[in-house]
Design an enzyme around this catalytic site. Structure first.
Site, PDB file in Angstrom:
ATOM      1  N   ASP A  12      -3.420  -4.392 -11.942  1.00  0.00           N
ATOM      2  CA  ASP A  12      -2.112  -4.536 -12.878  1.00  0.00           C
ATOM      3  C   ASP A  12      -1.873  -5.930 -13.495  1.00  0.00           C
ATOM      4  O   ASP A  12      -1.941  -6.135 -14.554  1.00  0.00           O
ATOM      5  CB  ASP A  12      -0.769  -3.871 -12.165  1.00  0.00           C
ATOM      6  CG  ASP A  12      -0.476  -4.591 -10.987  1.00  0.00           C
ATOM      7  OD1 ASP A  12      -1.335  -5.303 -10.483  1.00  0.00           O
ATOM      8  OD2 ASP A  12       0.427  -4.046 -10.407  1.00  0.00           O
ATOM      9  N   SER A  31      -2.465  -2.747  -7.207  1.00  0.00           N
ATOM     10  CA  SER A  31      -1.156  -3.181  -7.706  1.00  0.00           C
ATOM     11  C   SER A  31      -0.783  -3.965  -6.833  1.00  0.00           C
ATOM     12  O   SER A  31      -0.823  -4.030  -5.578  1.00  0.00           O
ATOM     13  CB  SER A  31      -0.493  -1.886  -8.003  1.00  0.00           C
ATOM     14  OG  SER A  31       0.754  -2.074  -8.497  1.00  0.00           O
ATOM     15  N   HIS A  32       0.363  -4.560  -7.488  1.00  0.00           N
ATOM     16  CA  HIS A  32       1.373  -5.346  -6.488  1.00  0.00           C
ATOM     17  C   HIS A  32       2.275  -4.516  -5.851  1.00  0.00           C
ATOM     18  O   HIS A  32       2.845  -4.913  -4.768  1.00  0.00           O
ATOM     19  CB  HIS A  32       2.161  -6.572  -7.552  1.00  0.00           C
ATOM     20  CG  HIS A  32       1.629  -7.597  -7.954  1.00  0.00           C
ATOM     21  ND1 HIS A  32       0.341  -7.420  -8.774  1.00  0.00           N
ATOM     22  CD2 HIS A  32       1.707  -8.720  -7.743  1.00  0.00           C
ATOM     23  CE1 HIS A  32      -0.042  -8.930  -9.007  1.00  0.00           C
ATOM     24  NE2 HIS A  32       0.773  -9.563  -8.632  1.00  0.00           N
ATOM     25  N   SER A  33       2.258  -3.321  -6.163  1.00  0.00           N
ATOM     26  CA  SER A  33       3.286  -2.348  -5.411  1.00  0.00           C
ATOM     27  C   SER A  33       2.205  -1.142  -5.029  1.00  0.00           C
ATOM     28  O   SER A  33       1.555  -0.600  -5.653  1.00  0.00           O
ATOM     29  CB  SER A  33       4.093  -1.665  -6.566  1.00  0.00           C
ATOM     30  OG  SER A  33       4.645  -0.511  -6.124  1.00  0.00           O
TER      31      SER A  33
END
Lengths: 204, 134
Positions: free
Chosen positions: B67, B10-12
């Site tokens: 994502d 994920s980017h996070s």
């Protein structure tokens, strides 16, 4: 024209200067049709690149561009990290073991870089991406067989501005569809800065 | 490893950490590695993804779920840096629902292909039942 380690270092250093100066502009372009982090990501990546290569002695162009590639892959968070990272990786493979590249070799290395960008992004010309700058510039260089610095810079600028008219088909901007028309693609803008820096490095 | 493993990108960092916690509760036997964020910021990083794949890789197979856009580019780059090993598949599935199904199916001892196919079904899964009149 000679393109050796010294010129390559100058290219990356000027590219970093351009990107730091245009950080806000790249971010504004990306805020319009992306997630607004292009300026930040590129500034962080190229700052690291400039620091890394300035403090390293390189035997050949291949190892220099390998470091550029690995640094961009590690430090640029968005899609431009793997895209530019792949571009410079392909350049490093094309220039492996070479202390100096002649015009033909430099054009071939840039051609390999474009091939890497297209393969990684699965993008073609006309989709409002950095390919819309790279492809026409490479067509021009292929035709000329040598690097005409000033003409390359002007052509890259014109093609960057042309992305304004295109509808995005790739990346976050593609979700906007027609609303992406009227804005310059941020990746094409950073690609223009790279070609402008190359032109300047070759002129000096 | 006995089961197909999962890699969540994920980017996070928080998204994948939270998701892993959730999946561990459902299926504690499946190995799950995460690669979230880039240098503590929002983004994805091919080197971190590569390490995550290596940490759970086996011939049983690894399913990668991600994502958004650039996560895919970095996942493909990571696989190339690993020398394109066999037994890795990138699933075209929503991250949360897809990973949930993947964890359950992997825990049932399913093959890599079966797990990928099952979690890609999550794309078609209706989450809210609506009548035609609505």
């Amino acid at each position: 024209m000679a393109f050796g380690v010294k010129q390559a270092k100058r290219w990356m250093s000027i590219a970093n200067d351009h990107i730091q100066q245009q950080k806000q502009y790249l971010t504004e372009l990306d805020q319009a049709i992306g997630d607004g982090d292009h300026g930040l990501n590129m500034a962080r990546g190229f700052q690291e690149v400039a620091g890394k290569i300035a403090s390293t002695n390189y035997e050949d162009l291949g190892s220099l561009f390998k470091d550029v590639s690995m640094t961009l892959i590690a430090k640029v968070g968005g899609a431009s990290g793997p895209l530019y990272g792949t571009a410079f990786l392909k350049m490093s493979l094309a220039l492996a073991g070479k202390k100096e590249a002649d015009d033909k070799e430099l054009v071939a290395a840039l051609e390999a870089a474009l091939g890497g960008i297209k393969a990684r992004g699965k993008a073609n010309a006309g989709e409002k991406t950095m390919v819309d700058v790279w492809e026409p510039v490479m067509e021009f260089l292929r035709e000329k067989g040598s690097v005409h610095a000033k003409e390359v810079e002007l052509l890259a600028k014109e093609k960057m501005e042309h992305t304004k008219e295109l509808e995005a088909k790739k990346g976050r901007a593609a979700y906007l569809g027609k609303r992406s028309v009227g804005h310059i693609d941020p990746g094409s803008a950073s690609s223009y800065l790279l070609f402008a820096a190359l032109a300047k490095a070759l002129e000096e | 490893m006995k089961y197909v493993s999962l890699v969540l990108i994920s980017h996070s960092q928080e998204i994948v950490n939270g998701l892993k916690k959730l999946l561990n509760q459902v299926q504690p036997d499946v190995s799950i590695a995460v690669a979230g964020g880039s240098d503590g910021e929002i983004g994805t990083n091919a080197f971190r993804i590569k390490e995550a794949i290596e940490s759970v890789y086996s011939e049983k197979g690894v399913v990668i779920l991600f994502d958004l856009g650039s996560a895919l580019l970095n996942a493909e780059l990571a696989i190339e840096m690993l020398g394109k090993p066999d037994y890795i598949a990138i699933a075209d599935a929503p991250l949360v629902e897809g990973a949930y199904i993947a964890a359950v199916e992997a825990g049932l001892g399913k093959s890599l292909d079966e797990v990928v196919r099952a979690c890609e079904q999550a794309k078609q899964m209706a989450k809210v039942a609506r009548s035609d009149a609505e």
